[in-house]
Design an enzyme around this catalytic site. Structure first.
Site, PDB file in Angstrom:
ATOM      1  N   ASP A 197     -29.492   4.355  18.939  1.00 32.48           N
ATOM      2  CA  ASP A 197     -29.360   5.512  19.816  1.00 32.48           C
ATOM      3  C   ASP A 197     -27.878   5.697  20.108  1.00 32.48           C
ATOM      4  OD1 ASP A 197     -29.339   7.443  21.736  1.00 32.48           O
ATOM      5  OD2 ASP A 197     -30.602   6.366  23.181  1.00 32.48           O
TER       6      ASP A 197
ATOM      7  N   TYR B   7     -21.307  22.944  21.527  1.00 31.27           N
ATOM      8  CA  TYR B   7     -21.076  22.348  20.208  1.00 31.27           C
ATOM      9  C   TYR B   7     -19.626  22.536  19.777  1.00 31.27           C
ATOM     10  CZ  TYR B   7     -21.546  21.540  15.170  1.00 31.27           C
ATOM     11  OH  TYR B   7     -21.386  21.075  13.893  1.00 31.27           O
TER      12      TYR B   7
ATOM     13  N   LYS C 211     -16.582  19.784  18.985  1.00 32.80           N
ATOM     14  CA  LYS C 211     -15.888  19.699  17.706  1.00 32.80           C
ATOM     15  C   LYS C 211     -14.376  19.856  17.879  1.00 32.80           C
ATOM     16  CE  LYS C 211     -19.484  18.742  15.373  1.00 32.80           C
ATOM     17  NZ  LYS C 211     -19.632  17.367  14.832  1.00 32.80           N
TER      18      LYS C 211
END
Length: 364
Positions: free
Chosen positions: A149, A241, A245
């Site tokens: 995990d 997201y 990044k």
């Protein structure tokens, strides 16, 4: 078809801007003008207007292409050397049958294809993933799977200890795992935000802390950070997201500086990869909308191949997939109005991709 056309255009572009092509042509028309004029008349005579082209025009065009191509060639070489501690050649000491690679998120998508590629060169590959090993990788004796995990420091620590005990010390780490949801800011829950930053960013730190010390000790290794085109352009309905990044890119840049100046391990290579939209389970919920909007999705193996080739080149640096999108890395230097035009285009495309879905606005 679009991929084939795009590849053809890219090849022609690289050919036209290659100083190794335009240089000899320029020398020919400059120092052998009569022969060049005859050849031009012979081969271009069948096309109206081309047979009578003036050599002066040809020389001017070739000078321009040669100059631009030469500057491009020098720039590309400086980029490669700068990203590799100014070495003139590839890093030494690599033997693919003796290397061990850790690939996070290697049970699907890019990671699965990458694991297969690396094992194909005889490298032992360790997949760290919360998902089970896919059937097509089960029978490969070089690929092992450890349930992990990536949101848990304890889970990563336990998996890393097991890898060191069972397989050995990794020399390659690919921080590939990522999570995403296509939702606008007001519809993104706190648990999701913690998950996306946990897997897409914090796991990079935790995995590096586990595996990089041995690389530093031996002054040999390669750490690959899989980022995104979203590193440069924030994505509508994917702001979280894109933020992770952008952070991944900053992580890569800082990691390289620390390896050189703090740990004195400049033979530990670092690479950051920026793929365009990839047809993986990560974007399955919006993939149809993206293609309907005119975007061509990359196959996961295309990105995996690019990462593999960079690892096998024994060089670090920045990789954009496809390379034709590399200009997007300079978006932050564009004029503000032009950046906004680009964001509007992307925003319109992602809005169309999400048409038919229901968004909720929370009440506070």
């Amino acid at each position: 078809m679009a991929a084939i056309v795009g590849g053809l255009v890219s090849h022609v572009y690289n050919l036209v801007l290659s100083p190794f092509v335009t240089g000899p042509l320029l020398a020919a028309v400059t120092y052998r003008p009569n022969e060049s004029q005859n050849l031009l008349s012979t081969y271009a005579g069948g096309f109206p207007g081309l047979g009578a082209l003036d050599l002066k025009l040809a020389i001017t065009a070739l000078r321009l292409l040669f100059g631009v191509g030469l500057l491009r060639f020098i720039n590309q070489n400086l980029n490669v050397r700068a990203a590799n501690a100014w070495r003139t050649g590839p890093s030494k000491g690599w033997n693919w049958s003796e290397e061990i690679a850790v690939v996070t998120g290697g049970a699907s998508g890019i990671g699965k294809d990458l694991a297969r590629n690396l094992a194909g060169r005889g490298t032992k590959v360790v997949v760290l993933d919360i998902q089970d090993m896919p059937k097509e990788l089960h029978d490969n004796p070089l690929i092992s799977h450890y349930h992990c995990d990536l949101m848990s420091k304890d889970s990563i620590g336990a998996a890393a200890a097991a890898v060191r005990k069972d397989v050995g010390h990794p020399t390659i780490l690919v921080n590939n795992a990522g999570v995403s949801q296509a939702k606008p800011i007001l519809d993104q829950s706190e648990p999701y935000l913690r998950a996306v930053f946990g897997v897409n960013n914090i796991a990079h730190w935790l995995c590096v802390q586990q595996f990089m010390p041995h690389m530093i000790e031996k002054n040999k290794g390669h750490i690959v950070t899989v980022a995104s085109i979203g590193s440069f352009v924030s994505l509508s309905s994917g702001v979280a997201y894109a933020a992770t990044k952008a952070a991944a890119l900053a992580f890569h840049e800082g990691l390289g500086v620390e390896l050189k100046h703090i740990y004195r391990a400049d033979n530990v290579l670092t690479t950051v990869v920026h793929p365009f939209f990839v047809d993986t389970p990560l974007i399955a919920e919006i993939s149809n909308g993206l293609t309907d909007s005119g975007l061509t999705l990359l196959a996961s193996n295309v990105v995996a191949d690019a990462i593999s080739e960079r690892i096998w080149s024994k060089r670090g640096g920045q990789v954009t997939v496809p390379n034709s999108r590399a200009l997007l890395s300079g978006v932050r230097a564009w004029p503000g109005w032009l950046q906004e035009v680009l964001r509007d285009i992307i925003g319109s495309g992602t809005r169309k991709a999400g048409e038919g879905r229901t968004w909720t606005i929370p009440e506070w």
